[in-house]
Scaffold this motif. Sequence first.
Motif, PDB file in Angstrom:
ATOM      1  N   HIS A   1       0.813  -1.223   0.000  1.00  0.00           N
ATOM      2  CA  HIS A   1       0.000   0.000   0.000  1.00  0.00           C
ATOM      3  C   HIS A   1       0.846   1.273   0.000  1.00  0.00           C
ATOM      4  O   HIS A   1       0.451   2.280   0.572  1.00  0.00           O
ATOM      5  N   ARG A   2       1.976   1.285  -0.646  1.00  0.00           N
ATOM      6  CA  ARG A   2       2.813   2.490  -0.613  1.00  0.00           C
ATOM      7  C   ARG A   2       2.247   3.568  -1.533  1.00  0.00           C
ATOM      8  O   ARG A   2       1.468   3.294  -2.438  1.00  0.00           O
ATOM      9  N   ASP A   3       2.671   4.824  -1.288  1.00  0.00           N
ATOM     10  CA  ASP A   3       2.249   5.940  -2.140  1.00  0.00           C
ATOM     11  C   ASP A   3       3.021   5.873  -3.448  1.00  0.00           C
ATOM     12  O   ASP A   3       4.218   5.609  -3.463  1.00  0.00           O
ATOM     13  N   ARG A   4       2.300   6.139  -4.554  1.00  0.00           N
ATOM     14  CA  ARG A   4       2.932   6.067  -5.877  1.00  0.00           C
ATOM     15  C   ARG A   4       2.707   7.374  -6.620  1.00  0.00           C
ATOM     16  O   ARG A   4       1.604   7.913  -6.622  1.00  0.00           O
ATOM     17  N   LYS A   5       3.757   7.863  -7.266  1.00  0.00           N
ATOM     18  CA  LYS A   5       3.691   9.125  -7.988  1.00  0.00           C
ATOM     19  C   LYS A   5       3.032   8.909  -9.344  1.00  0.00           C
ATOM     20  O   LYS A   5       3.291   7.916 -10.022  1.00  0.00           O
ATOM     21  N   LEU A   6       2.195   9.866  -9.746  1.00  0.00           N
ATOM     22  CA  LEU A   6       1.545   9.822 -11.050  1.00  0.00           C
ATOM     23  C   LEU A   6       2.252  10.785 -11.990  1.00  0.00           C
ATOM     24  O   LEU A   6       2.718  11.845 -11.576  1.00  0.00           O
ATOM     25  N   LEU A   7       2.317  10.406 -13.247  1.00  0.00           N
ATOM     26  CA  LEU A   7       3.012  11.197 -14.258  1.00  0.00           C
ATOM     27  C   LEU A   7       1.997  11.923 -15.132  1.00  0.00           C
ATOM     28  O   LEU A   7       1.272  11.301 -15.911  1.00  0.00           O
ATOM     29  N   LEU A   8       1.945  13.235 -14.977  1.00  0.00           N
ATOM     30  CA  LEU A   8       1.069  14.098 -15.761  1.00  0.00           C
ATOM     31  C   LEU A   8       1.877  15.314 -16.190  1.00  0.00           C
ATOM     32  O   LEU A   8       2.909  15.626 -15.582  1.00  0.00           O
ATOM     33  N   ASN A   9       1.416  16.032 -17.209  1.00  0.00           N
ATOM     34  CA  ASN A   9       2.140  17.246 -17.572  1.00  0.00           C
ATOM     35  C   ASN A   9       1.712  18.397 -16.658  1.00  0.00           C
ATOM     36  O   ASN A   9       0.702  18.323 -15.949  1.00  0.00           O
ATOM     37  N   CYS A  10       2.488  19.470 -16.663  1.00  0.00           N
ATOM     38  CA  CYS A  10       2.298  20.574 -15.721  1.00  0.00           C
ATOM     39  C   CYS A  10       0.930  21.221 -15.845  1.00  0.00           C
ATOM     40  O   CYS A  10       0.313  21.600 -14.850  1.00  0.00           O
ATOM     41  N   LYS A  11       0.451  21.351 -17.067  1.00  0.00           N
ATOM     42  CA  LYS A  11      -0.853  21.976 -17.307  1.00  0.00           C
ATOM     43  C   LYS A  11      -1.963  21.159 -16.642  1.00  0.00           C
ATOM     44  O   LYS A  11      -2.870  21.715 -16.012  1.00  0.00           O
ATOM     45  N   GLU A  12      -1.898  19.836 -16.775  1.00  0.00           N
ATOM     46  CA  GLU A  12      -2.898  18.970 -16.164  1.00  0.00           C
ATOM     47  C   GLU A  12      -2.822  19.024 -14.637  1.00  0.00           C
ATOM     48  O   GLU A  12      -3.848  19.064 -13.961  1.00  0.00           O
ATOM     49  N   ILE A  13      -1.605  19.037 -14.093  1.00  0.00           N
ATOM     50  CA  ILE A  13      -1.435  19.089 -12.635  1.00  0.00           C
ATOM     51  C   ILE A  13      -2.001  20.388 -12.081  1.00  0.00           C
ATOM     52  O   ILE A  13      -2.695  20.391 -11.054  1.00  0.00           O
ATOM     53  N   ARG A  14      -1.735  21.516 -12.756  1.00  0.00           N
ATOM     54  CA  ARG A  14      -2.281  22.803 -12.297  1.00  0.00           C
ATOM     55  C   ARG A  14      -3.808  22.787 -12.319  1.00  0.00           C
ATOM     56  O   ARG A  14      -4.457  23.278 -11.395  1.00  0.00           O
ATOM     57  N   ARG A  15      -4.388  22.224 -13.362  1.00  0.00           N
ATOM     58  CA  ARG A  15      -5.849  22.154 -13.477  1.00  0.00           C
ATOM     59  C   ARG A  15      -6.440  21.283 -12.369  1.00  0.00           C
ATOM     60  O   ARG A  15      -7.438  21.642 -11.753  1.00  0.00           O
ATOM     61  N   ILE A  16      -5.813  20.135 -12.116  1.00  0.00           N
ATOM     62  CA  ILE A  16      -6.286  19.227 -11.060  1.00  0.00           C
ATOM     63  C   ILE A  16      -6.171  19.893  -9.698  1.00  0.00           C
ATOM     64  O   ILE A  16      -7.089  19.815  -8.879  1.00  0.00           O
ATOM     65  N   ALA A  17      -5.046  20.560  -9.441  1.00  0.00           N
ATOM     66  CA  ALA A  17      -4.844  21.221  -8.148  1.00  0.00           C
ATOM     67  C   ALA A  17      -5.870  22.325  -7.933  1.00  0.00           C
ATOM     68  O   ALA A  17      -6.399  22.495  -6.824  1.00  0.00           O
ATOM     69  N   LYS A  18      -6.179  23.084  -8.985  1.00  0.00           N
ATOM     70  CA  LYS A  18      -7.148  24.179  -8.884  1.00  0.00           C
ATOM     71  C   LYS A  18      -8.543  23.635  -8.578  1.00  0.00           C
ATOM     72  O   LYS A  18      -9.250  24.163  -7.713  1.00  0.00           O
TER      73      LYS A  18
END
Length: 155
Positions: A82-99
């Motif tokens: 059950h470890r945490d795993r990093k997801l690979l997305l581009n910066c534009k997608e990450i900013r949109r998700i965070a917002k």
Amino acid sequence: MAANKPNSNNINIKNRRATFDYEIVETFTAGIVLTGTEIKSIRQGKCGLTDTYCMVINGEVWVKNMYIAEYSYGSYNNHTTHRDRKLLLNCKEIRRIAKENLQPGFSIVPLRLFINERGLAKLVIAIARGKKQFDKRQSIKEREDKRTIDRMFKH
């Protein structure tokens, strides 16, 4: 091409609870940073997305509580389940998700884990709004109505 290569593209693990508990607003397909034994377990289909969620931490998207069983032939190098795993997305997608995630009532939910045609593990995540209890009852009613209609036309 590679005719002797085993077909691992039929791996398709779904989070069925997500579509019941959440109203899907927008979806994204992300790569996952995995170790060698994790990808082998995924190819065997030994993983699950129940109680899994995503978070944005320091401009990176992480999937939390995703279950990937230990590889049966793994040695002392085997991974934790059950470890945490990093997801690979581009910066534009990450900013949109965070917002979107900052707005009240919105969550980042994994929907589906699959292996693409190149043999890479991909995770479909969604920005989702939590459903209220009456929305869930409405979903159940629609599903039962659809089943009865299908039964009537089948016979």
